[in-house]
Design a protein around this motif. Sequence first.
Motif, PDB file in Angstrom:
ATOM      1  N   VAL A   1      98.898  69.869 125.551  1.00 11.92           N
ATOM      2  CA  VAL A   1      99.406  68.725 124.791  1.00 11.92           C
ATOM      3  C   VAL A   1      98.892  68.740 123.355  1.00 11.92           C
ATOM      4  N   TYR A   2      97.653  69.149 123.185  1.00 19.40           N
ATOM      5  CA  TYR A   2      97.062  69.185 121.850  1.00 19.40           C
ATOM      6  C   TYR A   2      97.810  70.166 120.952  1.00 19.40           C
ATOM      7  N   ASP A   3      98.131  71.351 121.459  1.00 18.12           N
ATOM      8  CA  ASP A   3      98.872  72.341 120.675  1.00 18.12           C
ATOM      9  C   ASP A   3     100.259  71.829 120.289  1.00 18.12           C
ATOM     10  N   VAL A   4     100.943  71.238 121.253  1.00 14.56           N
ATOM     11  CA  VAL A   4     102.310  70.771 121.015  1.00 14.56           C
ATOM     12  C   VAL A   4     102.328  69.608 120.032  1.00 14.56           C
ATOM     13  N   THR A   5     101.389  68.689 120.175  1.00 13.83           N
ATOM     14  CA  THR A   5     101.353  67.527 119.284  1.00 13.83           C
ATOM     15  C   THR A   5     101.074  67.942 117.845  1.00 13.83           C
ATOM     16  N   CYS A   6     100.074  68.788 117.657  1.00 13.26           N
ATOM     17  CA  CYS A   6      99.741  69.230 116.295  1.00 13.26           C
ATOM     18  C   CYS A   6     100.882  70.050 115.692  1.00 13.26           C
ATOM     19  N   GLY A   7     101.511  70.901 116.498  1.00 12.94           N
ATOM     20  CA  GLY A   7     102.640  71.669 115.984  1.00 12.94           C
ATOM     21  C   GLY A   7     103.807  70.780 115.583  1.00 12.94           C
ATOM     22  N   SER A   8     104.077  69.758 116.370  1.00 16.76           N
ATOM     23  CA  SER A   8     105.174  68.842 116.047  1.00 16.76           C
ATOM     24  C   SER A   8     104.900  68.086 114.763  1.00 16.76           C
ATOM     25  N   VAL A   9     103.676  67.596 114.603  1.00 17.39           N
ATOM     26  CA  VAL A   9     103.325  66.866 113.385  1.00 17.39           C
ATOM     27  C   VAL A   9     103.399  67.789 112.165  1.00 17.39           C
ATOM     28  N   LEU A  10     102.950  69.027 112.329  1.00 16.89           N
ATOM     29  CA  LEU A  10     103.009  69.983 111.226  1.00 16.89           C
ATOM     30  C   LEU A  10     104.443  70.252 110.799  1.00 16.89           C
ATOM     31  N   GLY A  11     105.318  70.540 111.750  1.00 17.00           N
ATOM     32  CA  GLY A  11     106.709  70.830 111.408  1.00 17.00           C
ATOM     33  C   GLY A  11     107.420  69.649 110.790  1.00 17.00           C
ATOM     34  N   LEU A  12     107.202  68.456 111.330  1.00 18.34           N
ATOM     35  CA  LEU A  12     107.867  67.267 110.796  1.00 18.34           C
ATOM     36  C   LEU A  12     107.350  66.938 109.398  1.00 18.34           C
ATOM     37  N   SER A  13     106.069  67.154 109.157  1.00 16.25           N
ATOM     38  CA  SER A  13     105.503  66.874 107.835  1.00 16.25           C
ATOM     39  C   SER A  13     106.071  67.814 106.778  1.00 16.25           C
ATOM     40  N   ILE A  14     106.171  69.096 107.097  1.00 19.99           N
ATOM     41  CA  ILE A  14     106.718  70.045 106.125  1.00 19.99           C
ATOM     42  C   ILE A  14     108.200  69.780 105.915  1.00 19.99           C
ATOM     43  N   ALA A  15     108.922  69.387 106.959  1.00 20.93           N
ATOM     44  CA  ALA A  15     110.338  69.040 106.797  1.00 20.93           C
ATOM     45  C   ALA A  15     110.498  67.855 105.855  1.00 20.93           C
ATOM     46  N   TYR A  16     109.671  66.850 106.013  1.00 18.68           N
ATOM     47  CA  TYR A  16     109.747  65.681 105.128  1.00 18.68           C
ATOM     48  C   TYR A  16     109.369  66.050 103.702  1.00 18.68           C
ATOM     49  N   PHE A  17     108.343  66.890 103.552  1.00 17.38           N
ATOM     50  CA  PHE A  17     107.940  67.354 102.225  1.00 17.38           C
ATOM     51  C   PHE A  17     109.067  68.104 101.530  1.00 17.38           C
ATOM     52  N   SER A  18     109.718  68.993 102.257  1.00 14.01           N
ATOM     53  CA  SER A  18     110.811  69.773 101.673  1.00 14.01           C
ATOM     54  C   SER A  18     112.013  68.883 101.360  1.00 14.01           C
ATOM     55  N   TYR A  19     112.311  67.931 102.227  1.00 11.59           N
ATOM     56  CA  TYR A  19     113.450  67.037 101.985  1.00 11.59           C
ATOM     57  C   TYR A  19     113.209  66.160 100.764  1.00 11.59           C
ATOM     58  N   ARG A  20     112.011  65.601 100.621  1.00 14.84           N
ATOM     59  CA  ARG A  20     111.737  64.697  99.522  1.00 14.84           C
ATOM     60  C   ARG A  20     111.615  65.409  98.183  1.00 14.84           C
ATOM     61  N   ARG A  21     111.479  66.715  98.187  1.00 15.11           N
ATOM     62  CA  ARG A  21     111.471  67.442  96.917  1.00 15.11           C
ATOM     63  C   ARG A  21     112.831  67.371  96.234  1.00 15.11           C
ATOM     64  N   TYR A  22     113.894  67.155  97.001  1.00 15.28           N
ATOM     65  CA  TYR A  22     115.240  67.142  96.437  1.00 15.28           C
ATOM     66  C   TYR A  22     115.960  65.799  96.591  1.00 15.28           C
ATOM     67  N   TYR A  23     115.505  64.955  97.510  1.00 11.04           N
ATOM     68  CA  TYR A  23     116.190  63.683  97.764  1.00 11.04           C
ATOM     69  C   TYR A  23     115.206  62.528  97.612  1.00 11.04           C
TER      70      TYR A  23
END
Length: 319
Positions: free
Chosen positions: A237-259
Amino acid sequence: MPRTGFAAGSASPRSPQVEVAGAMSRLYQRSYPVLDTVALACIVGTWVLIQFFATPFHRMFSLDNRSIQYPHAFVERVPVMWSVVYAGVIPFLILLVWAALFRPYPHKVQVTLLGFLIAIMLTSLVTDIIKNAVGRPRPDLISRCIPRKGTPEDALVSWTVCTQSNEHMLQEGWRSFPSGHSSFSFSGLGYLSFFFSGQMHVFRPRTDLCRSLIAFVPLLCALLIAISRLDDYRHDVYDVTCGSVLGLSIAYFSYRRYYPGLRFVTCDMPYGRDDTIGSDGFAKLADDEEQQVLRHVGSRQWESRPESYPLAPTASHER
């Protein structure tokens, strides 16, 4: 009467350093998607080098550790190739279909696709760097390792006790943290969810539930992919949770760079080329600029007031 101060000062030539800086800033203003594409190519190249040349740190383990005694699943519920299809290829095709149906202006299509590609590739790079640096054993490590007979069960041992002949399968046993499936799925599908939310104004007051559900579906799919890694005993669970937070954070970072933010009125429109850069090539704060102009004009008017508005002659002087 000649004008004083402010008009004359505005026509003064700028220094060569200011001219060069302004030219460089204007060049970046017109070509920043090209520069981002070059940076994306560097990210892809670095990720490819890691795949071929990087080996994980081999953390020591003990055979009596129950958290790494799970069986190895040879048939995964979501293999690596299918995770790329679900979270990478399908969202990209959806964005292409959106561009073909609605025909937005080219700049919007360019930054939308570029932001998506940056999100998934940057997530893959960061995830693999962390995986190899941490070297955390997977829950099925002992099944992968096949330790040789006579290995003590109650002592810490190194990876050299393993007799696994498949080198790739063995090395993957120390790449548990964070979950690559989870980070990649929440990166690609999370970016798609942010995009849907912005285009349909999901966070506008009194938005209908159908739009919200459409924007939520990609996140639900990403969650199911992440849970499959628990069912296959590839991660905890620890691996999956941290991986999910990492991916969602980078997705939000990349999206907000343009929108802009999802609560903005214009959240469906990307930042334009001229939104934050002035005519001389530099970003300015309107309040500071207005305050400087007002102070400058006020001081000039105060200094020129005796000269511009002479007192009328008195009656005694006229006689």
